[in-house]
Design a protein around this motif. Structure first.
Motif, short mmCIF file in Angstrom:
data_model
loop_
_atom_site.label_atom_id
_atom_site.label_comp_id
_atom_site.label_asym_id
_atom_site.label_seq_id
_atom_site.Cartn_x
_atom_site.Cartn_y
_atom_site.Cartn_z
N ALA A 7 0.83 -1.21 0.00
CA ALA A 7 0.00 0.00 0.00
C ALA A 7 0.86 1.26 0.00
CB ALA A 7 -0.93 -0.01 1.22
N LEU A 8 1.95 1.24 0.75
CA LEU A 8 2.84 2.41 0.77
C LEU A 8 3.51 2.61 -0.58
CD1 LEU A 8 4.47 2.07 4.29
CD2 LEU A 8 2.84 3.80 3.54
N LEU A 9 3.86 1.54 -1.25
CA LEU A 9 4.49 1.66 -2.57
C LEU A 9 3.51 2.13 -3.63
CD1 LEU A 9 6.78 -1.50 -2.63
CD2 LEU A 9 7.47 0.88 -2.41
N ARG A 10 2.23 1.87 -3.43
CA ARG A 10 1.21 2.24 -4.40
C ARG A 10 0.70 3.67 -4.23
NH1 ARG A 10 0.23 -0.02 -8.86
NH2 ARG A 10 -1.94 0.49 -8.65
N LEU A 11 1.17 4.37 -3.20
CA LEU A 11 0.73 5.74 -2.98
C LEU A 11 1.15 6.60 -4.17
CD1 LEU A 11 1.56 6.39 0.77
CD2 LEU A 11 -0.69 6.28 -0.27
N PRO A 12 0.33 7.57 -4.56
CA PRO A 12 0.72 8.43 -5.68
C PRO A 12 1.93 9.29 -5.31
CG PRO A 12 -1.31 9.22 -4.68
CD PRO A 12 -0.98 7.91 -4.03
N ASP A 13 2.70 9.64 -6.33
CA ASP A 13 3.89 10.46 -6.13
C ASP A 13 3.46 11.90 -5.86
OD1 ASP A 13 6.35 11.58 -6.07
OD2 ASP A 13 6.82 11.26 -8.18
N HIS A 14 3.64 12.35 -4.63
CA HIS A 14 3.20 13.69 -4.26
C HIS A 14 4.11 14.77 -4.83
CE1 HIS A 14 6.23 12.86 -1.23
NE2 HIS A 14 6.36 14.16 -1.10
N THR A 15 5.29 14.39 -5.32
CA THR A 15 6.20 15.39 -5.86
C THR A 15 5.94 15.67 -7.33
OG1 THR A 15 7.84 13.72 -6.44
CG2 THR A 15 8.01 14.70 -4.25
N LYS A 16 5.12 14.85 -7.96
CA LYS A 16 4.86 15.02 -9.38
C LYS A 16 3.85 16.16 -9.58
CE LYS A 16 3.55 12.45 -13.46
NZ LYS A 16 3.10 11.15 -13.99
N LEU A 17 4.19 17.07 -10.50
CA LEU A 17 3.29 18.19 -10.76
C LEU A 17 2.20 17.74 -11.73
CD1 LEU A 17 5.96 20.99 -11.13
CD2 LEU A 17 4.50 20.53 -9.18
N ARG A 18 0.96 17.93 -11.36
CA ARG A 18 -0.15 17.41 -12.14
C ARG A 18 -0.56 18.34 -13.27
NH1 ARG A 18 0.29 12.43 -10.66
NH2 ARG A 18 -0.01 12.06 -8.47
N SER A 19 -0.74 19.60 -12.98
CA SER A 19 -1.31 20.49 -13.98
C SER A 19 -0.22 21.09 -14.88
CB SER A 19 -2.09 21.62 -13.31
OG SER A 19 -1.21 22.49 -12.67
N PRO A 20 -0.57 21.38 -16.14
CA PRO A 20 0.41 22.02 -17.03
C PRO A 20 0.86 23.39 -16.50
CG PRO A 20 -1.47 21.23 -18.28
CD PRO A 20 -1.79 21.04 -16.83
N ALA B 171 1.21 24.28 -13.38
CA ALA B 171 2.19 24.06 -12.30
C ALA B 171 3.54 23.66 -12.88
CB ALA B 171 1.69 22.98 -11.34
N ARG B 172 3.53 22.83 -13.92
CA ARG B 172 4.81 22.45 -14.56
C ARG B 172 5.48 23.67 -15.17
NH1 ARG B 172 1.84 17.72 -15.97
NH2 ARG B 172 1.27 18.61 -17.98
N GLU B 173 4.68 24.55 -15.80
CA GLU B 173 5.25 25.76 -16.42
C GLU B 173 5.83 26.68 -15.35
OE1 GLU B 173 6.51 28.45 -19.19
OE2 GLU B 173 5.82 26.40 -19.47
N ARG B 174 5.12 26.86 -14.24
CA ARG B 174 5.64 27.69 -13.15
C ARG B 174 6.95 27.13 -12.62
NH1 ARG B 174 0.27 27.68 -11.40
NH2 ARG B 174 0.79 26.15 -9.81
N ALA B 175 7.00 25.81 -12.47
CA ALA B 175 8.22 25.18 -11.95
C ALA B 175 9.38 25.38 -12.93
CB ALA B 175 7.98 23.69 -11.72
N ARG B 176 9.10 25.27 -14.23
CA ARG B 176 10.15 25.47 -15.23
C ARG B 176 10.67 26.90 -15.19
NH1 ARG B 176 10.78 27.66 -19.86
NH2 ARG B 176 8.61 28.24 -20.09
N ARG B 177 9.73 27.88 -15.11
CA ARG B 177 10.15 29.29 -15.06
C ARG B 177 10.92 29.58 -13.78
NH1 ARG B 177 4.75 30.50 -16.73
NH2 ARG B 177 4.39 31.30 -14.66
N ARG B 178 10.49 29.00 -12.67
CA ARG B 178 11.19 29.21 -11.40
C ARG B 178 12.61 28.65 -11.48
NH1 ARG B 178 7.62 27.09 -8.21
NH2 ARG B 178 8.43 25.00 -8.35
N GLU B 179 12.76 27.48 -12.09
CA GLU B 179 14.08 26.89 -12.22
C GLU B 179 14.98 27.75 -13.09
OE1 GLU B 179 15.89 22.82 -14.12
OE2 GLU B 179 13.95 22.73 -13.12
N GLU B 180 14.45 28.26 -14.20
CA GLU B 180 15.25 29.14 -15.07
C GLU B 180 15.63 30.42 -14.34
OE1 GLU B 180 12.86 29.75 -18.52
OE2 GLU B 180 13.29 27.77 -19.34
N SER B 181 14.71 30.98 -13.58
CA SER B 181 14.99 32.20 -12.83
C SER B 181 16.09 31.96 -11.80
CB SER B 181 13.72 32.69 -12.15
OG SER B 181 14.00 33.76 -11.30
N GLN B 182 16.00 30.83 -11.11
CA GLN B 182 17.03 30.52 -10.11
C GLN B 182 18.39 30.33 -10.77
OE1 GLN B 182 15.36 27.12 -8.15
NE2 GLN B 182 14.10 28.36 -6.77
#
Length: 82
Positions: free
Chosen positions: A35-48, A50-61
């Motif tokens: 059951a613990l192994l089947r838990l969803p990955d909470h670190t994965k970004l679901r929405s496009p 959120a992924r775009e914000r993360a990409r821009r934040r990484e580039e800014s950093q």
């Protein structure tokens, strides 16, 4: 009731019942791990978005790190020159 008393009671069980209890305990541990192994990955970004914000934040950093390194380099160079 201490642990030794409980362990002796388990030892007094018939072998078939002790085997069944052991298998059930093992199945419980395996079930919890599964059951613990089947838990969803909470670190994965679901929405496009959120992924775009993360990409821009990484580039800014990355830009900020380069600017900071350049500024520190210039400050070191200024300190060396009389």
């Amino acid at each position: 009731m201490n642990d030794r008393y409980r362990i002796e009671h388990v030892a007094d069980l018939p072998p078939a019942l002790a085997a069944v209890l052991g298998i059930l305990a093992l199945a419980l541990v395996v079930g919890v791990v599964w059951a613990l192994l089947r838990l969803p990955d909470h670190t994965k970004l679901r929405s496009p978005e959120a992924r775009e914000r993360a990409r821009r934040r990484e580039e800014s950093q990355k830009r900020q790190r380069k600017l900071r390194a350049r500024r520190e380099s210039l400050q070191r160079r200024a300190r060396r020159q009389p």
